[in-house]
Scaffold this active site. Structure first.
Site, mmCIF file in Angstrom:
data_model
loop_
_atom_site.group_PDB
_atom_site.id
_atom_site.type_symbol
_atom_site.label_atom_id
_atom_site.label_comp_id
_atom_site.label_asym_id
_atom_site.label_seq_id
_atom_site.Cartn_x
_atom_site.Cartn_y
_atom_site.Cartn_z
ATOM 1 C CG HIS A 129 -11.908 60.937 -8.981
ATOM 2 N ND1 HIS A 129 -12.478 62.175 -8.811
ATOM 3 C CD2 HIS A 129 -11.723 60.423 -7.737
ATOM 4 C CE1 HIS A 129 -12.639 62.402 -7.522
ATOM 5 N NE2 HIS A 129 -12.196 61.360 -6.846
ATOM 6 C CG ASP A 130 -14.171 58.472 -6.399
ATOM 7 O OD1 ASP A 130 -13.455 57.539 -6.808
ATOM 8 O OD2 ASP A 130 -13.933 59.089 -5.333
ATOM 9 C CE LYS A 152 -15.489 56.146 -3.969
ATOM 10 N NZ LYS A 152 -15.059 57.111 -2.932
ATOM 11 C CG HIS A 167 -14.846 53.000 -7.060
ATOM 12 N ND1 HIS A 167 -14.018 52.456 -6.110
ATOM 13 C CD2 HIS A 167 -14.256 54.160 -7.455
ATOM 14 C CE1 HIS A 167 -12.975 53.246 -5.919
ATOM 15 N NE2 HIS A 167 -13.092 54.293 -6.724
ATOM 16 C CG HIS A 186 -9.056 57.008 -9.443
ATOM 17 N ND1 HIS A 186 -10.059 56.353 -10.120
ATOM 18 C CD2 HIS A 186 -9.508 57.166 -8.167
ATOM 19 C CE1 HIS A 186 -11.072 56.130 -9.302
ATOM 20 N NE2 HIS A 186 -10.761 56.610 -8.101
ATOM 21 C CG HIS A 187 -8.340 53.686 -6.219
ATOM 22 N ND1 HIS A 187 -8.017 54.314 -5.028
ATOM 23 C CD2 HIS A 187 -9.634 54.038 -6.501
ATOM 24 C CE1 HIS A 187 -9.058 54.988 -4.595
ATOM 25 N NE2 HIS A 187 -10.056 54.842 -5.475
ATOM 26 C CG ASP A 229 -9.066 60.265 -4.864
ATOM 27 O OD1 ASP A 229 -9.950 60.940 -4.304
ATOM 28 O OD2 ASP A 229 -9.137 59.027 -5.010
#
Length: 381
Positions: free
Chosen positions: A212-213, A216, A241, A271-272, A300
């Site tokens: 998911h990240d 970054k 990101h 996801h944000h 998360d």
């Protein structure tokens, strides 16, 4: 893995309300098998629950008091034992609906009374031998799937941990997101019959959640690891990101049609996002956000709250759950909030696991059951 029954001296459960029938069956099989006896369906269920690891086969009457033979078959099915413990119905109930129902509930064979000693012994020995061989084949499949799942999870975990290392966070964040996502998926499937996922889909979603990240990696390290609050300009850069992660996934053209790639792309990008539309990067809301992405979002946020970051201390489990319920970290789907609350104790316990072993084992067993028998541990009927 599945235990293989010993056909040289297996254990047979005879469940029949007529003592004469029990005695007759026991007499014809006692020299070659250990025998357990039950005079009604409830006693049979109790014995199965207690002795399921040793039972090689069940001889089951249909018409019995307290609980009948169908109740016993339903219990076996509900506990996912029908694939491991064969059941031969021996009953005077010879109507076609009864026979059809028994087979649908997982019965292996059906013998109507009167029967001969030769036919019963032949079916018993043939069935136990066949199930032993089937179990050996299942174990081979289990081992192959487990090895592949471990390798896949290892590679995804290594890649995700590279990002975590650069971000100054613990590699356990990847593990936690993976496990919490699985827990919430399973609770959602129990809560809402319209939200169902196969064993393979659960495995792919959980694996994709680990990435998911990944975006970054495109964010400058001085922003990633800044100990204080980010400026508006820095936060704008940090928010890139999500789209960056999706763009990285999009570059992998050779596998773009694989379900894992679709899940990873959507999880990275959204996801944000939040239920009320106040997330980023696209400001989508409600059911426009795939439900599995919404689950990863909650996972998360929970893990970020309960672990120390350069910009904040770790909050206790109970405080994190309360903050999510209060909307302090954005608005989430009420249905998923319900799942979170129902599974809070399980989440608190499982995030202490040191490895993927338990969740992988569960996913592998589901994949084997789904492939060979058409149902998984989420099926209750």
């Amino acid at each position: 893995m599945i235990d293989i029954p010993d056909t040289k001296k297996g254990t047979i459960l005879i469940a029949d309300d007529a003592e004469m029938n029990r005695d007759f069956l026991e007499e014809m099989l006692i020299e070659e098998f250990d025998i357990l006896l039950a005079k009604d369906g409830q006693e049979a269920i109790d014995i199965i629950d207690r002795e399921k690891e040793k039972i090689s086969l069940i001889l089951l009457d249909i018409v019995m008091p307290v609980q009948d033979g169908f109740d016993v078959l339903f219990f076996l099915r509900n506990k996912h034992l029908t694939s491991h413990i064969p059941t031969i119905i021996i009953s005077s109930e010879a109507s076609s609906p009864s026979i059809d129902r028994a087979y649908k509930l997982g019965a292996t064979d059906y013998i109507t009374r009167p029967f001969s000693k030769t036919s019963v012994r032949h079916k018993v020995i043939t069935t136990i031998t066949a199930y032993s061989e089937k179990t050996r084949l299942e174990n081979k499949i289990y081992e192959q799937i487990l090895a592949r799942e471990r390798d896949d999870s290892l590679m995804v975990s290594i890649l995700a941990n590279v990002v975590e290392f650069r971000n100054g966070e613990s590699g356990l964040h990847v593990l936690h997101i993976n496990n919490i996502t699985e827990i919430l998926l399973r609770h959602l499937m129990q809560l809402d019959s319209s939200c169902q996922f196969s064993a393979r889909e659960i495995s792919a979603i959980c694996m994709a959640s680990s990435l998911h990240d990944i975006g970054k990696i495109a964010v400058p390290e001085n922003i990633l690891n800044k100990p204080g609050k980010l400026t508006n300009e820095e936060f704008s850069i940090m928010k890139t990101h999500s789209a960056a992660g999706a763009a990285i996934i999009e570059t992998i053209k050779d596998y773009e049609k694989e379900p894992l790639m679709k899940y990873a792309h959507n999880i990275c990008r959204w996801h944000h996002e939040r239920w009320d539309g106040n997330g980023y990067p696209d400001g989508i809301s409600g059911d426009d956000i795939p439900i599995y992405v919404q689950i990863v979002s909650i996972a998360d946020v929970y893990d970020a709250l309960t672990n120390e970051r350069v910009y904040k201390p770790a909050y206790p489990h109970e405080k994190a759950i309360q903050m999510i319920n209060n909307g302090e970290c954005g608005v989430f789907n009420p249905k998923l909030i319900e799942c979170l609350n129902e599974s809070a104790d399980e989440i608190k316990e499982i995030i202490t696991l040191p490895s993927f072993s338990e969740s992988i084992r569960r996913r592998v067993e589901d994949a084997v059951m789904e492939t060979m028998y058409g149902y998984t541990s989420n099926d209750n009927n």
